[in-house]
Scaffold this motif. Structure first.
Motif, PDB file in Angstrom:
ATOM      1  N   VAL A 888      15.338   9.340  62.444  1.00  0.00           N
ATOM      2  CA  VAL A 888      13.976   9.332  62.977  1.00  0.00           C
ATOM      3  C   VAL A 888      13.439  10.754  63.058  1.00  0.00           C
ATOM      4  N   GLU A 889      14.266  11.663  63.591  1.00  0.00           N
ATOM      5  CA  GLU A 889      13.848  13.063  63.705  1.00  0.00           C
ATOM      6  C   GLU A 889      13.540  13.653  62.335  1.00  0.00           C
ATOM      7  N   TRP A 890      14.358  13.320  61.349  1.00  0.00           N
ATOM      8  CA  TRP A 890      14.167  13.823  59.980  1.00  0.00           C
ATOM      9  C   TRP A 890      12.839  13.320  59.405  1.00  0.00           C
ATOM     10  N   HIS A 891      12.549  12.037  59.596  1.00  0.00           N
ATOM     11  CA  HIS A 891      11.284  11.486  59.106  1.00  0.00           C
ATOM     12  C   HIS A 891      10.092  12.143  59.806  1.00  0.00           C
ATOM     13  N   LEU A 892      10.205  12.363  61.106  1.00  0.00           N
ATOM     14  CA  LEU A 892       9.084  12.965  61.829  1.00  0.00           C
ATOM     15  C   LEU A 892       8.822  14.392  61.359  1.00  0.00           C
ATOM     16  N   ARG A 893       9.880  15.123  61.022  1.00  0.00           N
ATOM     17  CA  ARG A 893       9.664  16.470  60.480  1.00  0.00           C
ATOM     18  C   ARG A 893       8.855  16.391  59.192  1.00  0.00           C
ATOM     19  N   LYS A 894       9.143  15.414  58.353  1.00  0.00           N
ATOM     20  CA  LYS A 894       8.385  15.250  57.114  1.00  0.00           C
ATOM     21  C   LYS A 894       6.946  14.833  57.404  1.00  0.00           C
ATOM     22  N   VAL A 895       6.759  13.965  58.405  1.00  0.00           N
ATOM     23  CA  VAL A 895       5.407  13.547  58.781  1.00  0.00           C
ATOM     24  C   VAL A 895       4.594  14.751  59.248  1.00  0.00           C
ATOM     25  N   PHE A 896       5.203  15.557  60.126  1.00  0.00           N
ATOM     26  CA  PHE A 896       4.493  16.730  60.649  1.00  0.00           C
ATOM     27  C   PHE A 896       4.086  17.664  59.511  1.00  0.00           C
ATOM     28  N   ALA A 897       4.996  17.855  58.552  1.00  0.00           N
ATOM     29  CA  ALA A 897       4.694  18.755  57.435  1.00  0.00           C
ATOM     30  C   ALA A 897       3.550  18.210  56.587  1.00  0.00           C
ATOM     31  N   LYS A 898       3.558  16.901  56.324  1.00  0.00           N
ATOM     32  CA  LYS A 898       2.503  16.322  55.493  1.00  0.00           C
ATOM     33  C   LYS A 898       1.144  16.356  56.185  1.00  0.00           C
ATOM     34  N   LEU A 899       1.162  16.155  57.497  1.00  0.00           N
ATOM     35  CA  LEU A 899      -0.103  16.101  58.232  1.00  0.00           C
ATOM     36  C   LEU A 899      -0.543  17.461  58.764  1.00  0.00           C
TER      37      LEU A 899
END
Length: 920
Positions: A888-899
């Motif tokens: 979950v933490e890994w996915h959120l890091r990617k979300v933050f980077a994309k947004l």
């Protein structure tokens, strides 16, 4: 390892990926002796910096639930201390360390996932599972579930599966299939085994028989004499497969051993845990010294250290097969006597059962108790196996037939349909009371239904219900509901039992004493729908929905099973049938929640698909796609088949015509071949949706007319709305008016904003001037009060098209901009293009819009972002989506980077325009 450079590189890269902080899963497939175990050994040897744990399947333990999982996770249980109490309790109950109700399958999967993730926190972890084809099915299910969810935990999970694998274990995971060695490498290996001269004909024979199988190349020459090697003729035919020849070679070598050694090897082969202490105690009961192992140790057939390990699984099977029936019986009897009756009661009972030749009620009764314990732990396959063996050992004929019926029902619940069929036939062979006969008839109907999904099942269900009616009214009415489900599923392709006939039978079925049950509510509503018409059924159907909502709100855990049992007469089609979007949303949400909570692996994919349908109608295509992906992954893991309508409709909304048409044609072919009339109607409806979006109205009309030929529960209103639009646009106004009249019958009776909004939009398409505008405005107003943003966008679109034709370009642009923006945000490419074309016709240049916030996210990222935005913590998100907090933490890091954001708080702003509801 000789050769295998590419295969070695594959597993070495897997180890490197795990060391780099990413997880990986791999299934190594190949025939016996091809080198799967050697490749796992190579991986273990080259996993520098990683912790390695191993497990191996065993034929003797295939019926013991979670035995393989315990073998793999046992060394990791110290890392399970961090688990939440429910997760730790699930592991303890599954492993027999504590008593309790059957563990929630998803909670157990999450506990296993978090255990391996925690074990890898300080040091990367590689889990190796050999002979996975012999793992118990409960362990395969959990480990496959975990493997599909490993992403960012520094965990590698590698399975070895012997081919042919008729059950397609772990299908869908990355796979590496090992082939035979090339001829030059096979020859080099053969020369290393036979350093002396060898006749060319003999060499060619060995190479041909071995077909590049490394173990065969090493073992087959052991059965050839020096005379043969020097130029003699082979003494045995070469027609057997390599595995059989290898086992024959091992049996020849085992046969040359002293009797005491053979008996000790047999004990070890019958005791799959490799427990040296248990082996010693069993040997003492047979009067055998452990020194008898020396000849086998010298030949390298077996190793005895902390555990007993055979050189190869084929050695184990050869040791067991070489023995005669009496010797195997004595070995199992010795092991039963040596096994702790308290700590390992099930394994002791299983050895007792294998040691028993003649019927024995004491042993049979003990197996029944084992079956009950296995079922309580969630081991349905094990329970079925225990019941089946108990049946074989039951001396009393009446009791034996009753147990055969119980075993058949357990096998069906465990998805072993063939076993269920044969056990049911065995039950029929003996004396059964009338209730048992009726249960057998019902079981046969269920077997026919799951095998074919065609028209044959409905009359069989009705026959069983007729038998049950005077004996068990509640079960009879449940069987009536199954008959209705079968008839509805067959739909337009049904045979001699129509939906109306099934409905009439159900209405006449007597009720059980007491207040009406949920079965009574649903039966009354659905049977009224098909016998007395739509208007008469509205209130009974609403009563059924309210009953389901009350039960769902009360958290009754059997509701999840009920949703699966009743499909397709469950609330999912009833809510759309009543045009009740709020009930549809609530019940779909409850279905997912209850199925997750109950660990109902069979029903969760269906519930997820229903929930995806709610998101699709709300224009939340990314969320719908994420749920469909999850349903597909679960279906692959469990071998079930969820409804594919939502995924098909999503393709029609999102993809180009070619891809959508391919998917539709395949759905039509499959539905026709399997007799699934309901699925066929839905495929025709999707065709109409696709071509209405592409402005190909004649093609849309043809699809809608085919769909409307039959009244599919829950969807006829949708079919009719597409037919009205296609008919109005293609000039087939008579067909459109007829469809509108049929549509109005249901929408007026339903009276919801969804129903009256779709009615107003459809009516406006056939009206002129002022009346049309009034209807368009009503459609926009009513649909704007619902969750159905897709329907609202279509109302804006057709209103804008009408305004443009009325030459009111300014007003038209307002409606068309709204429609274009909504369709673009949804990802509905065909309808967005249609709106853009209309906008251009007003003289407006349509700029290429950027995607909405979050549209660049993958479906899973969008799902996780929505949950985080709504305030869930990483462990809470992981618990809901069955991911580890690390992932979950890994996915959120990617979300933050994309947004382009840096905190969860910013998600609320960036995703503010997105709906607050998140999937399941």
């Amino acid at each position: 390892m000789l050769g295998r450079s590419r295969d070695r590189q594959t597993v070495e890269q897997l180890a490197a990926q795990v060391r780099a902080g990413r997880s990986a899963a791999l299934v190594v497939r190949g025939e016996a002796g091809i080198g799967k175990t050697a490749l796992l050994d190579h991986l273990a040897a080259h996993a520098q910096g990683c912790r390695t744990v191993r497990a191996a399947g065993s034929e003797a333990e295939m019926e013991l639930p979670f035995a393989g999982l315990h073998q793999l996770c046992g060394p990791l249980l110290d890392d399970a201390d961090h688990l939440s109490t429910p997760q730790r309790e699930a592991l303890d109950v599954a492993f027999g360390l504590a008593a309790g109700p059957a563990p929630n399958a998803f909670l157990l999967g999450l506990a296993t996932l978090n255990t391996v993730a925690e074990a890898a926190r300080d040091r990367p972890l590689i889990c190796l599972v050999d002979d996975a084809q012999w793992l118990d099915r409960a362990s395969v299910q959990v480990l496959g579930f975990v493997a599909r969810r490993l992403q960012a935990e520094s965990v590698g999970l590698v399975f070895a599966v012997r081919e042919p694998d008729t059950e397609r274990l772990l299908e869908g995971l990355p796979a590496l299939t090992l082939e035979g060695l090339p001829e030059d490498e096979a020859l080099a290996l053969l020369r290393s085994v036979i350093p002396g001269p060898i006749d060319a004909h003999v060499r060619s024979r060995i190479l041909a028989e071995a077909r590049g199988n490394p173990l065969a190349l090493m073992e087959l020459p052991r059965g050839i004499t020096m005379a043969d090697l020097g130029g003699g003729f082979p003494r045995r035919a070469a027609s057997q497969p390599s595995a059989s020849r290898i086992e024959e070679s091992f049996r020849d070598r085992i046969g040359s051993l002293p009797p005491a050694t053979r008996h000790l090897l047999l004990l070890a082969a019958a005791e799959p845990l490799g427990d040296v202490t248990l082996l010693r105690r069993g040997a003492e009961r047979l009067g055998i010294s452990m020194d008898a192992a020396s000849p086998a140790l010298a030949l390298g057939l077996i190793e005895i250290g902390g555990r007993v390990r055979f050189r190869h699984p084929l050695v184990r099977s050869a040791c067991y097969d070489h023995a005669n029936e009496y010797e195997r019986t004595e070995a199992h009897r010795a092991l039963a006597e040596a096994t702790d009756p308290v700590r390992d009661a099930d394994r002791r009972a299983w050895h007792r059962a294998l040691a028993t030749v003649l019927p024995d009620e004491d042993v049979a009764a003990e197996l029944v108790r084992c079956a009950d314990r296995a079922r309580a732990r969630g081991g349905l396959a094990a329970a079925a196996a225990f019941f089946e063996r108990a049946t074989e050992l039951t001396p009393d004929r009446t009791t034996r037939c009753a147990r055969a019926l119980t075993a058949a029902e357990a096998a069906f619940d465990a998805a072993s349909v063939d076993s269920a069929y044969h056990l049911a036939r065995a039950a029929e062979a003996g004396p059964l009371d009338p209730l048992q006969v009726a249960r057998v008839r019902r079981l046969h109907a269920r077997i026919v239904f799951v095998r074919s999904r065609g028209s044959e099942a409905a009359p069989l269900f009705l026959e069983a219900a007729d038998r049950l009616a005077p004996l068990d009214a509640a079960l009879a009415r449940e069987t009536c509901l199954e008959a209705l489900a079968a008839a509805i599923f067959a739909g337009r392709l049904g045979g001699r039992t129509t939906v109306r006939e099934a409905a009439e039978f159900a209405r006449a079925a007597p009720r059980a004493p007491g207040p009406p049950s949920r079965v009574d509510h649903i039966l009354e509503g659905v049977s009224t729908r098909f016998t007395a018409g739509y208007a008469a059924a509205v209130e009974p159907l609403r009563g059924a929905l309210r009953a389901f909502q009350r039960e769902a709100g009360g958290g009754h855990v059997d509701t999840a099973r009920w949703l699966w049992l009743a499909c397709p007469v469950a609330p999912e089609p009833i809510a759309p049938e009543l045009w009740d979007d709020e009930a549809w949303h609530d019940l779909a949400d409850s279905a997912v929640r209850l199925a997750r909570g109950a660990g109902a692996l069979a029903s969760l994919p269906v519930a997820l698909t229903y929930r995806a349908g709610v998101h699709l109608q709300a224009g939340e295509f990314a969320e719908a796609s994420a749920l469909i992906d999850e349903a597909d992954a679960l279906s692959t893991a469990t071998g079930t088949t969820p409804p594919d309508y939502t995924s098909l409709l999503l393709v029609a909304w999102r993809d180009d015509e070619h891809r959508a048409k391919q998917a539709i044609d395949e759905a039509v072919r499959t539905a026709t071949e399997t007799g699934q009339g309901r699925a066929l109607g839905l495929a025709h409806h999707v065709t109409a949706v696709l071509y209405n979006g592409l402005s190909r109205y004649n093609a849309a009309l043809a699809g809608a007319q085919r769909a409307c030929e039959y009244e599919d529960l829950g969807f006829l209103g949708w079919y009719l709305a597409e037919l009205v639009e296609a008919g109005a646009r293609s000039g087939a106004r008579d067909a459109a008016h007829d469809a509108l009249a049929r549509l109005t019958e249901t929408t007026e009776a339903a009276g919801t904003n969804w129903a009256l909004g779709v009615q107003a939009r459809s009516r406006a398409l056939l009206e002129k001037e002022g009346n049309a505008e009034k209807s368009y405005r009503e459609a926009v107003d009513r649909l704007g009060r619902t969750r159905l943003r897709v329907e609202l966008a279509r109302a804006h679109l057709v209103y804008g098209e009408w305004l443009r034709r009325e030459n009111r370009k300014g007003d038209a642009r307002e409606q068309l901009r709204t429609a274009h923006g909504m369709f673009t945000d949804f990802g509905a490419s065909g309808y967005a293009a249609r709106a853009a074309g209309e906008l251009q016709a007003t003289g407006e240049t349509v700029a290429r819009r950027g995607t909405a916030a979050g549209a660049a996210l993958t479906p899973q990222e969008a799902h996780i972002a929505g949950l985080a935005r709504d305030g869930l913590t990483n462990p809470e998100i992981g618990a809901q989506l069955f991911l580890s907090p690390h992932t979950v933490e890994w996915h959120l890091r990617k979300v933050f980077a994309k947004l382009g954001i840096s905190s969860r708080r910013q998600l609320r702003t960036v995703l503010a325009e997105r709906p607050t509801t998140t999937p399941g």
